[in-house]
Design a protein around this motif. Structure first.
Motif, PDB file in Angstrom:
ATOM      1  N   ALA A 231       0.768  -1.306   0.147  1.00 49.59           N
ATOM      2  CA  ALA A 231      -0.049  -0.086  -0.009  1.00 49.59           C
ATOM      3  C   ALA A 231       0.697   1.394  -0.063  1.00 49.59           C
ATOM      4  O   ALA A 231       1.582   1.552   0.852  1.00 49.59           O
ATOM      5  N   ASP A 243      -4.733   3.928  -3.135  1.00 50.31           N
ATOM      6  CA  ASP A 243      -6.052   3.277  -2.714  1.00 50.31           C
ATOM      7  C   ASP A 243      -7.004   3.263  -3.798  1.00 50.31           C
ATOM      8  O   ASP A 243      -7.722   2.306  -3.700  1.00 50.31           O
ATOM      9  N   LEU A 246      -6.031  -0.256  -5.178  1.00 53.06           N
ATOM     10  CA  LEU A 246      -6.528  -1.171  -4.350  1.00 53.06           C
ATOM     11  C   LEU A 246      -8.110  -1.549  -4.413  1.00 53.06           C
ATOM     12  O   LEU A 246      -8.594  -2.356  -4.486  1.00 53.06           O
ATOM     13  N   ALA A 256      -3.895  -8.834  -4.165  1.00 56.15           N
ATOM     14  CA  ALA A 256      -2.771  -8.256  -4.102  1.00 56.15           C
ATOM     15  C   ALA A 256      -1.954  -9.155  -3.188  1.00 56.15           C
ATOM     16  O   ALA A 256      -2.535  -9.588  -2.291  1.00 56.15           O
ATOM     17  N   LEU A 287      -4.173  -3.020   4.110  1.00 55.26           N
ATOM     18  CA  LEU A 287      -4.460  -3.715   2.828  1.00 55.26           C
ATOM     19  C   LEU A 287      -5.992  -4.692   3.126  1.00 55.26           C
ATOM     20  O   LEU A 287      -6.634  -4.639   2.298  1.00 55.26           O
ATOM     21  N   ARG A 290      -8.548  -2.210   2.935  1.00 55.39           N
ATOM     22  CA  ARG A 290      -9.080  -1.582   1.493  1.00 55.39           C
ATOM     23  C   ARG A 290      -9.425  -2.635   0.433  1.00 55.39           C
ATOM     24  O   ARG A 290     -10.462  -2.410  -0.196  1.00 55.39           O
ATOM     25  N   LEU A 291      -8.919  -3.906   0.623  1.00 53.79           N
ATOM     26  CA  LEU A 291      -9.252  -5.003  -0.078  1.00 53.79           C
ATOM     27  C   LEU A 291     -10.328  -6.059   0.403  1.00 53.79           C
ATOM     28  O   LEU A 291     -10.933  -6.552  -0.444  1.00 53.79           O
TER      29      LEU A 291
END
Length: 350
Positions: A231, A243, A246, A256, A287, A290-291
């Motif tokens: 990130a 971001d 992602l 990722a 991560l 965000r993911l």
């Protein structure tokens, strides 16, 4: 021990640079580098993407990358493009080393061409190897050699490493920097994306600049994947993902893989092995936020980077899982991160 399927390693480069000693390096294990067969077996390494990667020729006036990356800020120039004619022979040699690894492992390692083969290997305790190409210098503009490598077993390809190819542009090694560093895909790159989609070759966007990433997202019908990237919000390296990127990976059903390179983990961007768990845990938490828990795994970059000394080589994988467990990650989540997310992605791509 939870098996780990890994998004990226460079052991083929080690064998390419020292072919006369490949039995000592891989089969017997010397305790050097990050990977060998005995340590893989002992550490729960279930398989991963094995990269065909061509190092750039070193010019007499080339910058000292290692020294500069220890002391940010830095902005290192992109190496020159490697012509197709200079790339094919070493790429074929590295592919041959992977086939040799399969032949001589006495059934311990298998090159997998389908997702079902990867799952069967994990069920049987066999190391599942996917042939990957990191930088498409060995692919000609007419794409004939793409079909050649596909016949050898190629199932994953990054159109660029951190240098230009006839297909697009990689990001330079720079800190602090975003990945927005240059032009997108060429016409040949757009044809490459279409043919990889047709052949079910996974496209890896780890070293691609933001414009190229956007082009692949627009053109490809496959999930977006960055096999070994972190990130940018935590470590502002050009190699790391914004971001927005992602979110695009998540929304495409992609993945990722957390890169173990300290240069892409540490908030200060320094290439120092003396790195503890905090930067790793911060990256993982961010991560995941965000993911989501279905789109994150590991992409170690073993044998291609400086890892934190708390992880070290492949024998550090159980330590990593233990640190994440102590941090509050439960076993179902650890299983997703360690292998099941990658396997589910392969179901959607291969």
């Amino acid at each position: 021990m939870i098996p780990v399927f890994d998004g990226h390693n460079d052991i083929l480069l080690r064998l390419y640079l020292d072919p006369a000693r490949r039995e000592e390096i891989f089969l017997h294990g010397e305790g050097k580098g990050h990977l060998d067969l005995p340590r893989m077996k002992a550490s729960g390494f279930a398989g991963g993407f094995f990269a065909i990667y061509l190092p750039s020729p070193v010019a007499h006036d080339a910058p000292d990358y290692q020294a500069q990356m220890q002391n940010p800020p830095y902005n290192l120039p992109l190496p020159d493009l490697i012509p197709f004619g200079d790339a094919v022979r070493p790429a074929v040699t590295m592919a041959s080393h992977l086939l040799w690894m399969e032949r001589t492992s006495e059934g311990a390692l298998k090159i997998c061409r389908t997702a079902s083969e990867v799952r069967a290997c994990l069920d049987a305790g066999i190391i599942a190897a996917i042939m990957h190409m990191e930088g498409a210098e060995a692919i000609d503009e007419g794409l004939d050699s793409l079909h050649l490598f596909h016949a050898m077993g190629l199932r994953s390809l990054g159109p660029v490493w951190s240098r230009p190819t006839v297909f697009g542009n990689g990001v330079p090694f720079a800190y602090p920097s975003s990945p927005d560093t240059g032009a997108g895909l060429t016409d040949a790159g757009k044809r490459l994306v279409a043919e990889c989609n047709r052949l079910k070759i996974m496209l890896d966007l780890s070293h691609m600049n933001e414009a190229g990433f956007n082009d692949v997202a627009r053109l490809s019908d496959a999930p977006l994947v960055a096999t070994h990237s972190n990130a940018n919000a935590i470590c502002a390296s050009s190699r790391n993902l914004t971001d927005r990127q992602l979110a695009m990976i998540r929304d495409s059903g992609g993945m990722a893989g957390l890169n173990f390179s300290v240069s892409f983990l540490r908030p200060d961007g320094r290439q120092l092995a003396e790195t503890g768990w905090d930067p790793i845990l911060r990256q993982m938490d961010y991560l995941l936020e965000r993911l989501g828990e279905d789109h994150l795994g590991f992409g170690s970059d073993y044998d291609g980077c400086t890892t934190p000394d708390v992880i070290g080589d492949v024998t550090g994988l159980p330590k990593l899982l233990g640190a994440l467990s102590d941090h509050g990650y439960d076993r179902p989540l650890l299983t997703k991160l360690a292998h099941s997310n990658w396997l589910d992605l392969l179901d959607r791509t291969l």
